[in-house]
Every structure is written in structure tokens, then in C-alpha cells.
Design an enzyme around this catalytic site. Structure first.
Site, short mmCIF file in Angstrom:
data_model
loop_
_atom_site.label_atom_id
_atom_site.label_comp_id
_atom_site.label_asym_id
_atom_site.label_seq_id
_atom_site.Cartn_x
_atom_site.Cartn_y
_atom_site.Cartn_z
N HIS A 133 -6.24 2.86 -4.37
CA HIS A 133 -6.10 3.13 -2.94
C HIS A 133 -6.43 4.60 -2.64
O HIS A 133 -5.90 5.17 -1.69
CB HIS A 133 -4.69 2.77 -2.48
CG HIS A 133 -4.52 2.59 -1.00
ND1 HIS A 133 -5.40 1.84 -0.23
CD2 HIS A 133 -3.57 3.04 -0.14
CE1 HIS A 133 -4.99 1.84 1.03
NE2 HIS A 133 -3.89 2.59 1.12
N HIS A 182 -5.41 9.36 0.11
CA HIS A 182 -5.35 8.55 1.32
C HIS A 182 -6.14 9.15 2.49
O HIS A 182 -5.65 9.24 3.61
CB HIS A 182 -3.89 8.33 1.73
CG HIS A 182 -3.67 7.08 2.54
ND1 HIS A 182 -3.74 7.06 3.93
CD2 HIS A 182 -3.39 5.81 2.17
CE1 HIS A 182 -3.49 5.84 4.36
NE2 HIS A 182 -3.26 5.06 3.32
N ASP A 239 0.82 -1.21 0.00
CA ASP A 239 0.00 0.00 0.00
C ASP A 239 0.85 1.27 0.00
O ASP A 239 1.99 1.28 0.48
CB ASP A 239 -0.88 0.04 1.25
CG ASP A 239 -2.06 -0.92 1.18
OD1 ASP A 239 -2.08 -1.77 0.28
OD2 ASP A 239 -2.94 -0.82 2.06
N ASP A 240 0.25 2.34 -0.51
CA ASP A 240 0.70 3.72 -0.33
C ASP A 240 1.80 4.17 -1.28
O ASP A 240 2.29 5.29 -1.17
CB ASP A 240 1.14 4.00 1.10
CG ASP A 240 0.04 3.76 2.12
OD1 ASP A 240 -1.12 3.60 1.70
OD2 ASP A 240 0.34 3.73 3.32
N HIS A 298 3.59 -2.26 3.28
CA HIS A 298 3.58 -0.88 2.77
C HIS A 298 4.91 -0.57 2.08
O HIS A 298 5.98 -0.87 2.62
CB HIS A 298 3.35 0.11 3.91
CG HIS A 298 1.98 0.01 4.50
ND1 HIS A 298 1.62 -1.02 5.36
CD2 HIS A 298 0.87 0.78 4.35
CE1 HIS A 298 0.35 -0.87 5.71
NE2 HIS A 298 -0.12 0.22 5.11
#
Length: 208
Positions: A74, A78, A23-24, A169
Site C-alpha cells: 500500500h 501513502h 488498509d493503512d 481501515h
């Protein structure tokens, strides 16, 4: 009428498959390091990318696609989606949906809510995109908190099995512990006879 919420933390499959997800990102340091790990073993991974980071690092996005990994939505920035109205929530998804299509030439099929912050109102927006909503079995690994390589490994190891979805991540801050933990976990699951597959491959195996 409320919409049914269905979040995949794992899938039911008889096949020895595991999905590593990140993620991210994209991140100019850690995403390439993750790609190298999977390239060395011919494994596949899934990257839930933030739209504004994709805009900043389009070359890394291209590299992920070139190596046949999967990219999921995603959101753009965020946020905590449950704190947004439906218009803003839709905008967060739509902007990232569009940039994924622009940079990859493919329509994204999967979504992960930031912070796993999700409710029926958010779900009603997500359903309009026909996404499968993806969770994970190992949030207790808390790799985003830099808890130590061994902590990330041991907590993730506890959740490995057929159809497992694992969360890590590659963006926001120092992810060196995550990279080292993933390097070890990848070798362990391969030694145990698992395939490293994308989320969509994992879902497809369960739907046969």
C-alpha cells in the site's frame, strides 16, 4: 503505448467467498483487534500495509503472517501516486515491496493504490512488480470518516456476494467503529455460508 488497467473490485466465482481487506496499518491497537475477530472464526483477511508503519511495528506484521493472513503493498508513505513522477512512484512501491519480503519471507502479489488514485502512468510502474491491483465494492461505507457503525455495516452489506472484496481501515486515527462494524459483518457473512478468504485465495478460485 498505454498499459491496460485492470483493477479487481470483485472476482467472478461460483464459490461463496468474501475477502475483507484492511488498509493503512499496521496499527498497535486496531490491527490486533481485527486479528482477534478473524482468529475467533478461523477466517482470513488481507492487510494492505504502509511500509513506514511496517518498519515501526514489525511485531504486528509478524503476528499477521503467523495467523496466515495476507499482506499487500500500500506504498511506503501513502501518497497520491498520480502526483509523483515515475521515479518517486517506483520508490514508494519498491521500499514497501522490500520490507514485506524482509519481514514475511514472501513476495507480495497484490497492491492497492492509496485513495484509489491511479492512472496509466502509475499502472506502468505497478506492472513491473507483477501485482494484481485491488479495489473494493464498498468505498461508500467511508469507514475512514467515522460515519457510524450502522452506516459502515449497511453500506458494506449491500455489496456482499460471491467474490466480493470489501474495504476497511485499521490505521490512521480512531478505527473503533470499523472494528465493531467488521465484528458484526463477519458474523453475518458466516451465517450466510460464506468463507472469509484472502485476496490471493479469492483470485485463485476465479482462475481455476
Amino acid at each position: 503505448m498505454s498499459s491496460q488497467i485492470n483493477i479487481y473490485h470483485s472476482v467472478h466465482t461460483a464459490l461463496k467467498m468474501v475477502a475483507f481487506t484492511f488498509d493503512d496499518g499496521p496499527n498497535p491497537q486496531y490491527t490486533p483487534e481485527v486479528l482477534d475477530i478473524f482468529n475467533e472464526c478461523n477466517g482470513k483477511a488481507t492487510f494492505f500495509m504502509i511500509g513506514e508503519k511496517m518498519k515501526e511495528y514489525p511485531d504486528i506484521v509478524s503476528d499477521v503472517v503467523l495467523k496466515d493472513h495476507e499482506i499487500g503493498n500500500h506504498t511506503w508513505s501513502h501518497p497520491m501516486l498520480t502526483q509523483l513522477n515515475q521515479e518517486k512512484c517506483r520508490e514508494e512501491l519498491e521500499l514497501t515491496h522490500s520490507i514485506i519480503m524482509e519481514l514475511t519471507g514472501s513476495t507480495p502479489a497484490i497492491f492497492r493504490p492509496p485513495f484509489f488514485d491511479y492512472n496509466e502512468e502509475v499502472n506502468s510502474v505497478v506492472m513491473d512488480f507483477n501485482y494484481d491491483v485491488i479495489g473494493a465494492l464498498n468505498p461508500d461505507a467511508t469507514d475512514w470518516e467515522m460515519p457510524g457503525v450502522e452506516h459502515i455495516i449497511s453500506k458494506s452489506r449491500n455489496h456482499i456476494g460471491n467474490g466480493s472484496i470489501l474495504l476497511f481501515h485499521d490505521g490512521f486515527g480512531d478505527r473503533s467503529q470499523t472494528v465493531e462494524a467488521v465484528r458484526t459483518l463477519v458474523q453475518e457473512v458466516l451465517s450466510d455460508g460464506y468463507q472469509l478468504v484472502t485476496i490471493s485465495e479469492l483470485l485463485k478460485s476465479a482462475r481455476k
